[in-house]
Design a protein around this motif. Structure first.
Motif, PDB file in Angstrom:
ATOM      1  N   ALA A  28       3.040  -3.007  16.426  1.00  0.00           N
ATOM      2  CA  ALA A  28       2.814  -1.802  15.631  1.00  0.00           C
ATOM      3  C   ALA A  28       3.278  -2.074  14.208  1.00  0.00           C
ATOM      4  O   ALA A  28       4.112  -2.950  13.980  1.00  0.00           O
ATOM      5  CB  ALA A  28       3.594  -0.620  16.208  1.00  0.00           C
ATOM      6  N   SER A  29       2.725  -1.316  13.287  1.00  0.00           N
ATOM      7  CA  SER A  29       3.219  -1.384  11.914  1.00  0.00           C
ATOM      8  C   SER A  29       3.386   0.029  11.394  1.00  0.00           C
ATOM      9  O   SER A  29       2.711   0.952  11.856  1.00  0.00           O
ATOM     10  CB  SER A  29       2.259  -2.173  11.018  1.00  0.00           C
ATOM     11  OG  SER A  29       1.040  -1.478  10.863  1.00  0.00           O
ATOM     12  N   THR A  30       4.306   0.204  10.458  1.00  0.00           N
ATOM     13  CA  THR A  30       4.485   1.491   9.796  1.00  0.00           C
ATOM     14  C   THR A  30       4.582   1.250   8.299  1.00  0.00           C
ATOM     15  O   THR A  30       5.035   0.176   7.875  1.00  0.00           O
ATOM     16  CB  THR A  30       5.776   2.216  10.230  1.00  0.00           C
ATOM     17  OG1 THR A  30       6.903   1.522   9.714  1.00  0.00           O
ATOM     18  CG2 THR A  30       5.880   2.337  11.732  1.00  0.00           C
TER      19      THR A  30
ATOM     20  N   HIS B  84       6.337   1.135   4.992  1.00  0.00           N
ATOM     21  CA  HIS B  84       7.734   0.764   4.807  1.00  0.00           C
ATOM     22  C   HIS B  84       8.658   1.987   4.740  1.00  0.00           C
ATOM     23  O   HIS B  84       9.782   1.945   5.221  1.00  0.00           O
ATOM     24  CB  HIS B  84       7.871  -0.104   3.544  1.00  0.00           C
ATOM     25  CG  HIS B  84       9.241  -0.563   3.269  1.00  0.00           C
ATOM     26  ND1 HIS B  84       9.939  -1.380   4.143  1.00  0.00           N
ATOM     27  CD2 HIS B  84      10.065  -0.319   2.225  1.00  0.00           C
ATOM     28  CE1 HIS B  84      11.129  -1.622   3.637  1.00  0.00           C
ATOM     29  NE2 HIS B  84      11.234  -0.995   2.477  1.00  0.00           N
ATOM     30  N   ASP B  85       8.158   3.092   4.189  1.00  0.00           N
ATOM     31  CA  ASP B  85       8.997   4.282   4.029  1.00  0.00           C
ATOM     32  C   ASP B  85       8.762   5.355   5.099  1.00  0.00           C
ATOM     33  O   ASP B  85       9.267   6.465   4.985  1.00  0.00           O
ATOM     34  CB  ASP B  85       8.811   4.869   2.634  1.00  0.00           C
ATOM     35  CG  ASP B  85       7.365   5.204   2.314  1.00  0.00           C
ATOM     36  OD1 ASP B  85       6.479   4.888   3.136  1.00  0.00           O
ATOM     37  OD2 ASP B  85       7.125   5.773   1.243  1.00  0.00           O
ATOM     38  N   ASN B  86       8.069   5.036   6.172  1.00  0.00           N
ATOM     39  CA  ASN B  86       7.809   6.008   7.232  1.00  0.00           C
ATOM     40  C   ASN B  86       8.927   5.949   8.283  1.00  0.00           C
ATOM     41  O   ASN B  86       8.767   5.415   9.378  1.00  0.00           O
ATOM     42  CB  ASN B  86       6.440   5.755   7.875  1.00  0.00           C
ATOM     43  CG  ASN B  86       6.025   6.880   8.801  1.00  0.00           C
ATOM     44  OD1 ASN B  86       6.831   7.726   9.175  1.00  0.00           O
ATOM     45  ND2 ASN B  86       4.772   6.869   9.185  1.00  0.00           N
ATOM     46  N   VAL B  87      10.058   6.507   7.915  1.00  0.00           N
ATOM     47  CA  VAL B  87      11.263   6.435   8.750  1.00  0.00           C
ATOM     48  C   VAL B  87      11.066   7.149  10.088  1.00  0.00           C
ATOM     49  O   VAL B  87      11.552   6.684  11.123  1.00  0.00           O
ATOM     50  CB  VAL B  87      12.471   7.007   7.980  1.00  0.00           C
ATOM     51  CG1 VAL B  87      13.715   7.061   8.838  1.00  0.00           C
ATOM     52  CG2 VAL B  87      12.720   6.177   6.725  1.00  0.00           C
ATOM     53  N   ARG B  88      10.341   8.261  10.101  1.00  0.00           N
ATOM     54  CA  ARG B  88      10.145   9.005  11.355  1.00  0.00           C
ATOM     55  C   ARG B  88       9.409   8.151  12.387  1.00  0.00           C
ATOM     56  O   ARG B  88       9.785   8.107  13.559  1.00  0.00           O
ATOM     57  CB  ARG B  88       9.385  10.297  11.096  1.00  0.00           C
ATOM     58  CG  ARG B  88      10.212  11.310  10.315  1.00  0.00           C
ATOM     59  CD  ARG B  88       9.440  12.559  10.052  1.00  0.00           C
ATOM     60  NE  ARG B  88       9.335  13.308  11.311  1.00  0.00           N
ATOM     61  CZ  ARG B  88       8.736  14.475  11.407  1.00  0.00           C
ATOM     62  NH1 ARG B  88       8.173  15.016  10.352  1.00  0.00           N
ATOM     63  NH2 ARG B  88       8.669  15.088  12.564  1.00  0.00           N
ATOM     64  N   SER B  89       8.350   7.463  11.961  1.00  0.00           N
ATOM     65  CA  SER B  89       7.604   6.614  12.880  1.00  0.00           C
ATOM     66  C   SER B  89       8.449   5.416  13.324  1.00  0.00           C
ATOM     67  O   SER B  89       8.388   4.993  14.484  1.00  0.00           O
ATOM     68  CB  SER B  89       6.305   6.142  12.235  1.00  0.00           C
ATOM     69  OG  SER B  89       5.497   5.495  13.187  1.00  0.00           O
TER      70      SER B  89
ATOM     71  N   GLU C 114      11.137  -3.594  18.386  1.00  0.00           N
ATOM     72  CA  GLU C 114      12.054  -4.166  17.410  1.00  0.00           C
ATOM     73  C   GLU C 114      11.262  -4.642  16.203  1.00  0.00           C
ATOM     74  O   GLU C 114      10.131  -5.100  16.338  1.00  0.00           O
ATOM     75  CB  GLU C 114      12.849  -5.315  18.015  1.00  0.00           C
ATOM     76  CG  GLU C 114      12.001  -6.459  18.516  1.00  0.00           C
ATOM     77  CD  GLU C 114      12.808  -7.550  19.200  1.00  0.00           C
ATOM     78  OE1 GLU C 114      14.046  -7.571  19.084  1.00  0.00           O
ATOM     79  OE2 GLU C 114      12.192  -8.390  19.852  1.00  0.00           O
ATOM     80  N   GLN C 115      11.886  -4.504  15.038  1.00  0.00           N
ATOM     81  CA  GLN C 115      11.228  -4.981  13.834  1.00  0.00           C
ATOM     82  C   GLN C 115      11.318  -6.496  13.811  1.00  0.00           C
ATOM     83  O   GLN C 115      12.379  -7.067  13.996  1.00  0.00           O
ATOM     84  CB  GLN C 115      11.870  -4.397  12.575  1.00  0.00           C
ATOM     85  CG  GLN C 115      11.110  -4.792  11.323  1.00  0.00           C
ATOM     86  CD  GLN C 115      11.655  -4.158  10.050  1.00  0.00           C
ATOM     87  OE1 GLN C 115      12.463  -3.241  10.093  1.00  0.00           O
ATOM     88  NE2 GLN C 115      11.189  -4.656   8.919  1.00  0.00           N
TER      89      GLN C 115
ATOM     90  N   ARG D 298      -0.142  -0.896   0.495  1.00  0.00           N
ATOM     91  CA  ARG D 298       1.232  -0.487   0.836  1.00  0.00           C
ATOM     92  C   ARG D 298       1.914  -1.539   1.694  1.00  0.00           C
ATOM     93  O   ARG D 298       1.286  -2.198   2.529  1.00  0.00           O
ATOM     94  CB  ARG D 298       1.228   0.831   1.607  1.00  0.00           C
ATOM     95  CG  ARG D 298       0.441   1.947   0.981  1.00  0.00           C
ATOM     96  CD  ARG D 298       1.130   2.529  -0.205  1.00  0.00           C
ATOM     97  NE  ARG D 298       0.282   3.596  -0.737  1.00  0.00           N
ATOM     98  CZ  ARG D 298       0.559   4.278  -1.806  1.00  0.00           C
ATOM     99  NH1 ARG D 298       1.650   4.032  -2.491  1.00  0.00           N
ATOM    100  NH2 ARG D 298      -0.256   5.219  -2.223  1.00  0.00           N
ATOM    101  N   ASP D 299       3.219  -1.632   1.499  1.00  0.00           N
ATOM    102  CA  ASP D 299       4.044  -2.515   2.320  1.00  0.00           C
ATOM    103  C   ASP D 299       4.227  -1.898   3.703  1.00  0.00           C
ATOM    104  O   ASP D 299       4.266  -0.669   3.848  1.00  0.00           O
ATOM    105  CB  ASP D 299       5.424  -2.704   1.678  1.00  0.00           C
ATOM    106  CG  ASP D 299       5.364  -3.367   0.314  1.00  0.00           C
ATOM    107  OD1 ASP D 299       4.339  -4.014   0.003  1.00  0.00           O
ATOM    108  OD2 ASP D 299       6.358  -3.254  -0.434  1.00  0.00           O
ATOM    109  N   SER D 300       4.372  -2.752   4.719  1.00  0.00           N
ATOM    110  CA  SER D 300       4.572  -2.281   6.088  1.00  0.00           C
ATOM    111  C   SER D 300       5.706  -3.034   6.759  1.00  0.00           C
ATOM    112  O   SER D 300       5.917  -4.221   6.493  1.00  0.00           O
ATOM    113  CB  SER D 300       3.309  -2.483   6.929  1.00  0.00           C
ATOM    114  OG  SER D 300       2.292  -1.598   6.536  1.00  0.00           O
ATOM    115  N   ASN D 301       6.399  -2.331   7.632  1.00  0.00           N
ATOM    116  CA  ASN D 301       7.338  -2.962   8.549  1.00  0.00           C
ATOM    117  C   ASN D 301       6.563  -3.280   9.822  1.00  0.00           C
ATOM    118  O   ASN D 301       5.782  -2.452  10.300  1.00  0.00           O
ATOM    119  CB  ASN D 301       8.504  -2.036   8.874  1.00  0.00           C
ATOM    120  CG  ASN D 301       9.409  -1.791   7.689  1.00  0.00           C
ATOM    121  OD1 ASN D 301       9.246  -2.388   6.635  1.00  0.00           O
ATOM    122  ND2 ASN D 301      10.370  -0.902   7.851  1.00  0.00           N
ATOM    123  N   LEU D 302       6.781  -4.474  10.364  1.00  0.00           N
ATOM    124  CA  LEU D 302       6.076  -4.923  11.566  1.00  0.00           C
ATOM    125  C   LEU D 302       7.024  -4.868  12.759  1.00  0.00           C
ATOM    126  O   LEU D 302       8.153  -5.356  12.691  1.00  0.00           O
ATOM    127  CB  LEU D 302       5.559  -6.348  11.362  1.00  0.00           C
ATOM    128  CG  LEU D 302       4.711  -6.563  10.106  1.00  0.00           C
ATOM    129  CD1 LEU D 302       4.326  -8.039   9.987  1.00  0.00           C
ATOM    130  CD2 LEU D 302       3.486  -5.671  10.115  1.00  0.00           C
TER     131      LEU D 302
END
Length: 188
Positions: free
Chosen positions: A134-136, A138-143, A153-154, A169-173
């Protein structure tokens, strides 16, 4: 695949089930209701995105794909969210990507967490996958909190990963390993 094998009760009144073409109107209404909430996290949508007929046709096409499982969170006949497992790959990788969304009028009920837990269970036990990614934004803390509650885990960060709301946009993976069994073997 039998759609009943991919249906789960999330609460006494909410079911995770495969999308149906007749869900188009309810989905379009929920998207319209949640439009402002979704702007920071979604691509820009054309006017047709809020049209029931557009989604009825889109859902029929999605149901024909063999590398995608499109679910809705349904309370009776009312769509209140979605969860989609896409880019499903079998063989040695046994992987899929998950995305989810809950109607702004229904947030705070734990439905995203319940749906994601159910998708992981179905991906493991029915679809026999090994891993879900999944990705969100970077600033989507709720997700990110939902993913972490569900055992994800990231594992990375991607610059300019998705074109969201008119800009890259940047994403956390994130990912979750579902099991350690051999590819395609059912869980015991």
């Amino acid at each position: 695949m039998d759609s009943s094998a991919l249906t789960v009760s999330l609460t006494a009144t909410v079911q995770l089930r495969l999308v149906r073409p007749e869900d188009g109107a309810s989905f379009a209404e929920a998207q319209e209701r949640s439009r402002e909430q979704l702007v920071p996290f979604e691509p820009r949508r054309a006017a047709e995105w809020y049209n029931a007929d557009f989604h009825a046709e889109r859902f029929a096409v999605l149901l024909e794909k063999d590398n995608l499982v499109p679910w809705v969170l349904a309370e009776g006949d009312r769509v209140i969210g979605t969860a989609t497992l896409s880019n499903i790959v079998h063989g040695a990788w046994r992987n899929g990507d998950v995305g989810y969304w809950v109607d702004v009028a229904e947030t705070g009920r734990g439905l995203a967490t319940a749906a994601l837990d159910a998708v992981c269970r179905l991906a493991d036990e029915v679809l026999l996958l090994h891993r879900i990614a999944a990705s969100t934004n970077h600033d989507n803390v709720r997700s990110q909190r939902v993913l972490e509650k569900c055992g994800f885990e990231q594992y990375g960060f991607a610059r300019n990963y998705l074109h969201i709301n008119g800009a890259w946009r940047d994403s956390n993976l994130y990912h979750r390993i579902l099991n350690e069994r051999e590819p395609g073997e059912p869980s015991v």
